[in-house]
Design a protein around this motif. Structure first.
Motif, PDB file in Angstrom:
ATOM      1  N   THR A  30     -45.393  24.860  70.857  1.00  0.00           N
ATOM      2  CA  THR A  30     -45.779  23.969  71.938  1.00  0.00           C
ATOM      3  C   THR A  30     -45.545  22.527  71.485  1.00  0.00           C
ATOM      4  O   THR A  30     -45.801  22.183  70.344  1.00  0.00           O
ATOM      5  CB  THR A  30     -47.268  24.169  72.286  1.00  0.00           C
ATOM      6  N   SER A  32     -46.080  18.285  72.153  1.00  0.00           N
ATOM      7  CA  SER A  32     -46.861  17.206  72.763  1.00  0.00           C
ATOM      8  C   SER A  32     -46.243  15.873  72.368  1.00  0.00           C
ATOM      9  O   SER A  32     -45.647  15.751  71.299  1.00  0.00           O
ATOM     10  CB  SER A  32     -48.304  17.222  72.258  1.00  0.00           C
ATOM     11  N   ASP A  33     -46.412  14.863  73.209  1.00  0.00           N
ATOM     12  CA  ASP A  33     -45.963  13.506  72.888  1.00  0.00           C
ATOM     13  C   ASP A  33     -47.085  12.750  72.195  1.00  0.00           C
ATOM     14  O   ASP A  33     -48.258  13.018  72.426  1.00  0.00           O
ATOM     15  CB  ASP A  33     -45.593  12.737  74.163  1.00  0.00           C
ATOM     16  N   PHE A  34     -46.713  11.775  71.358  1.00  0.00           N
ATOM     17  CA  PHE A  34     -47.703  10.872  70.781  1.00  0.00           C
ATOM     18  C   PHE A  34     -47.156   9.454  70.769  1.00  0.00           C
ATOM     19  O   PHE A  34     -45.950   9.234  70.775  1.00  0.00           O
ATOM     20  CB  PHE A  34     -48.124  11.304  69.367  1.00  0.00           C
ATOM     21  N   LYS A  46     -42.861  13.246  68.921  1.00  0.00           N
ATOM     22  CA  LYS A  46     -43.294  14.575  69.355  1.00  0.00           C
ATOM     23  C   LYS A  46     -44.115  15.253  68.267  1.00  0.00           C
ATOM     24  O   LYS A  46     -43.852  15.101  67.078  1.00  0.00           O
ATOM     25  CB  LYS A  46     -42.081  15.464  69.648  1.00  0.00           C
ATOM     26  N   THR A  48     -44.988  19.130  67.282  1.00  0.00           N
ATOM     27  CA  THR A  48     -44.668  20.533  67.540  1.00  0.00           C
ATOM     28  C   THR A  48     -45.700  21.376  66.806  1.00  0.00           C
ATOM     29  O   THR A  48     -45.822  21.303  65.578  1.00  0.00           O
ATOM     30  CB  THR A  48     -43.245  20.890  67.069  1.00  0.00           C
ATOM     31  N   TRP A  49     -46.447  22.152  67.582  1.00  0.00           N
ATOM     32  CA  TRP A  49     -47.546  22.959  67.051  1.00  0.00           C
ATOM     33  C   TRP A  49     -47.012  24.322  66.635  1.00  0.00           C
ATOM     34  O   TRP A  49     -46.385  25.024  67.429  1.00  0.00           O
ATOM     35  CB  TRP A  49     -48.615  23.136  68.124  1.00  0.00           C
ATOM     36  N   TYR A 135     -54.813  13.866  68.936  1.00  0.00           N
ATOM     37  CA  TYR A 135     -54.113  14.650  69.948  1.00  0.00           C
ATOM     38  C   TYR A 135     -54.518  16.103  69.778  1.00  0.00           C
ATOM     39  O   TYR A 135     -54.397  16.678  68.693  1.00  0.00           O
ATOM     40  CB  TYR A 135     -52.591  14.507  69.802  1.00  0.00           C
ATOM     41  N   ARG A 137     -54.463  20.234  70.753  1.00  0.00           N
ATOM     42  CA  ARG A 137     -53.515  21.294  71.084  1.00  0.00           C
ATOM     43  C   ARG A 137     -53.714  21.672  72.516  1.00  0.00           C
ATOM     44  O   ARG A 137     -52.974  21.886  73.313  1.00  0.00           O
ATOM     45  CB  ARG A 137     -53.751  22.483  70.163  1.00  0.00           C
TER      46      ARG A 137
END
Length: 137
Positions: A30, A32-34, A46, A48-49, A135, A137
């Motif tokens: 998944t 997410s942006d930061f 980005k 990435t989890w 941030y 998840r």
């Protein structure tokens, strides 16, 4: 009979579509942006989890050659216990630098939170943190 067959096929197709489009909770990979900005300097990109780590990649920017900037990322579990920390390999000094770091989160399910800090790029570590954001998840 045809009406029942058509209804059954419709239910199967609808059910299959729901299986294909249903999101997976906590799925690995998944993204997410930061964005952590201080004045004209920043670190952004980005997250990435993954199941046992997090990759933080993007760009860090410094405006003046004498005021370097780096990125620090921490992984945390659901109870805010620190799992790992990693630093950008190079500092940006009067320029923009791309970076990618992998932060360990060696617990079942991986990190619940990533804390990303724009830092002063000091070496040896730890640097001075200018601003940090969390941030989930």
């Amino acid at each position: 009979m045809r009406a029942r067959l058509a209804a059954a096929v419709g239910i199967v197709v609808l059910g299959a579509g729901m299986l294909v489009t249903a999101p997976t909770a906590g799925a690995a990979g998944t993204v997410s942006d930061f964005d952590v900005t201080v004045g004209n300097t920043y670190t952004r990109g980005k997250i990435t989890w993954h199941n046992r780590s997090v990759t933080v990649s993007g760009e860090q920017k410094s405006v003046a050659p004498g005021n370097c900037r780096g990125t620090t990322a921490f992984t945390l579990d659901a109870k805010n216990k620190e799992l790992g920390v990693a630093y950008s390999p190079r500092s940006a000094c009067g320029a923009s630098e791309k970076f990618s770091i992998t932060v360990p989160a060696d617990v079942s399910g991986g990190a619940a939170v990533v804390r990303i800090c724009l830092d002063d790029g000091a070496s040896p570590v730890p640097p001075k943190y200018l601003s940090c954001k969390r941030y989930g998840r």
